[in-house]
Motif scaffolding. Structure first.
Motif, PDB file in Angstrom:
ATOM      1  N   MET A  43       0.810  -1.179   0.000  1.00  0.00           N
ATOM      2  CA  MET A  43       0.000   0.000   0.000  1.00  0.00           C
ATOM      3  C   MET A  43       0.872   1.268   0.000  1.00  0.00           C
ATOM      4  SD  MET A  43      -3.060   0.581  -0.197  1.00  0.00           S
ATOM      5  CE  MET A  43      -4.622   0.733   0.482  1.00  0.00           C
ATOM      6  N   LEU A  44       1.977   1.225   0.707  1.00  0.00           N
ATOM      7  CA  LEU A  44       2.898   2.358   0.762  1.00  0.00           C
ATOM      8  C   LEU A  44       3.514   2.618  -0.609  1.00  0.00           C
ATOM      9  CD1 LEU A  44       4.169   4.428   2.642  1.00  0.00           C
ATOM     10  CD2 LEU A  44       5.957   2.776   3.138  1.00  0.00           C
ATOM     11  N   GLN A  45       3.814   1.551  -1.317  1.00  0.00           N
ATOM     12  CA  GLN A  45       4.403   1.679  -2.653  1.00  0.00           C
ATOM     13  C   GLN A  45       3.392   2.326  -3.603  1.00  0.00           C
ATOM     14  OE1 GLN A  45       5.644  -1.997  -4.378  1.00  0.00           O
ATOM     15  NE2 GLN A  45       7.096  -0.994  -5.732  1.00  0.00           N
ATOM     16  N   LEU A  46       2.117   1.983  -3.516  1.00  0.00           N
ATOM     17  CA  LEU A  46       1.078   2.570  -4.358  1.00  0.00           C
ATOM     18  C   LEU A  46       0.926   4.063  -4.045  1.00  0.00           C
ATOM     19  CD1 LEU A  46      -1.172   2.190  -6.423  1.00  0.00           C
ATOM     20  CD2 LEU A  46      -2.707   1.653  -4.527  1.00  0.00           C
ATOM     21  N   GLY A  47       0.961   4.442  -2.782  1.00  0.00           N
ATOM     22  CA  GLY A  47       0.878   5.846  -2.396  1.00  0.00           C
ATOM     23  C   GLY A  47       2.059   6.641  -2.930  1.00  0.00           C
ATOM     24  N   GLY A  48       3.249   6.081  -2.886  1.00  0.00           N
ATOM     25  CA  GLY A  48       4.435   6.760  -3.423  1.00  0.00           C
ATOM     26  C   GLY A  48       4.347   6.924  -4.927  1.00  0.00           C
ATOM     27  N   THR A  49       3.827   5.925  -5.615  1.00  0.00           N
ATOM     28  CA  THR A  49       3.676   6.010  -7.071  1.00  0.00           C
ATOM     29  C   THR A  49       2.671   7.092  -7.444  1.00  0.00           C
ATOM     30  OG1 THR A  49       4.126   3.634  -7.202  1.00  0.00           O
ATOM     31  CG2 THR A  49       3.156   4.656  -9.130  1.00  0.00           C
ATOM     32  N   VAL A  50       1.559   7.157  -6.734  1.00  0.00           N
ATOM     33  CA  VAL A  50       0.553   8.184  -7.008  1.00  0.00           C
ATOM     34  C   VAL A  50       1.130   9.568  -6.739  1.00  0.00           C
ATOM     35  CG1 VAL A  50      -1.670   9.107  -6.223  1.00  0.00           C
ATOM     36  CG2 VAL A  50      -1.424   6.665  -6.639  1.00  0.00           C
ATOM     37  N   ALA A  51       1.881   9.730  -5.668  1.00  0.00           N
ATOM     38  CA  ALA A  51       2.494  11.022  -5.349  1.00  0.00           C
ATOM     39  C   ALA A  51       3.470  11.439  -6.445  1.00  0.00           C
ATOM     40  CB  ALA A  51       3.188  10.950  -3.994  1.00  0.00           C
ATOM     41  N   LEU A  52       4.288  10.517  -6.926  1.00  0.00           N
ATOM     42  CA  LEU A  52       5.223  10.816  -8.016  1.00  0.00           C
ATOM     43  C   LEU A  52       4.469  11.204  -9.289  1.00  0.00           C
ATOM     44  CD1 LEU A  52       8.097   8.210  -7.669  1.00  0.00           C
ATOM     45  CD2 LEU A  52       8.250  10.680  -7.517  1.00  0.00           C
ATOM     46  N   LEU A  53       3.373  10.527  -9.570  1.00  0.00           N
ATOM     47  CA  LEU A  53       2.583  10.842 -10.747  1.00  0.00           C
ATOM     48  C   LEU A  53       1.989  12.248 -10.641  1.00  0.00           C
ATOM     49  CD1 LEU A  53       1.365   9.810 -13.412  1.00  0.00           C
ATOM     50  CD2 LEU A  53      -0.589   9.013 -12.091  1.00  0.00           C
ATOM     51  N   VAL A  54       1.463  12.613  -9.490  1.00  0.00           N
ATOM     52  CA  VAL A  54       0.887  13.941  -9.285  1.00  0.00           C
ATOM     53  C   VAL A  54       1.966  15.020  -9.427  1.00  0.00           C
ATOM     54  CG1 VAL A  54      -0.159  15.457  -7.545  1.00  0.00           C
ATOM     55  CG2 VAL A  54      -1.049  13.148  -7.894  1.00  0.00           C
TER      56      VAL A  54
END
Length: 165
Positions: free
Chosen positions: A1-12
């Motif tokens: 779940m932490l990895q998904l949050g980091g990916t979304v933050a990088l995308l934003v």
């Protein structure tokens, strides 16, 4: 779940940087900064005159909507003496601009057309001064300027200047 949050933050962050680069490349960033500067230097709303329902104020004589100069025969400080160009060069420029104005494509921006007309008016005034033909092109309102252009062209051709051709 932490990895998904980091990916979304990088995308934003990536999208935000991309939008910032696009605004910078199109000049929108500089325009926004200039608008903010103008808003800061404008007087407060309480001291501004009420213009609700009033037509927009016209610019002072000698200004142009696109920031270019419009023809006039006197500067604010009095008449401006310029060296005169040869009449042949003025006539050649008039013919060139007349061709350009006659072949204006339909999708040309209005600012460009207004710029061409302002340059054409400048040349008409210059030719009238060289041939000592009376002109009112600088004094007539915008609505009657086309009629004055036609009258001035006829007067210049009657004075011997070949404009068409």
């Amino acid at each position: 779940m932490l990895q998904l949050g980091g990916t979304v933050a990088l995308l934003v962050v990536g999208v935000a940087v991309l939008l910032l680069l696009v605004r910078w490349a199109t000049g929108q960033l500089q325009a926004d900064r200039a608008a903010r500067r103008r808003a800061r230097s404008a007087p407060p709303a309480a001291t501004r005159p009420a213009t609700a329902g009033a037509p927009p104020r016209r610019r002072a004589t000698g200004s142009h909507p696109a920031g270019r100069r419009v023809p006039r025969d006197t500067a604010p400080g009095g008449p401006l003496e310029r060296p005169h160009r040869p009449l042949e060069r003025v006539a050649a420029d008039l013919r060139r601009l007349a061709r350009e104005l006659a072949m204006v494509p339909g999708g040309m921006p209005m600012e460009r057309r207004r710029g061409l007309l302002a340059a054409y008016d400048d040349l008409l005034v210059e030719a009238a001064a060289l041939l000592e033909v009376p002109q009112q092109l600088t004094e007539v309102p915008e609505e009657a300027r086309e009629l004055e252009r036609i009258r001035l062209l006829g007067a210049l051709e009657a004075a011997g200047l070949v404009v068409t051709g």
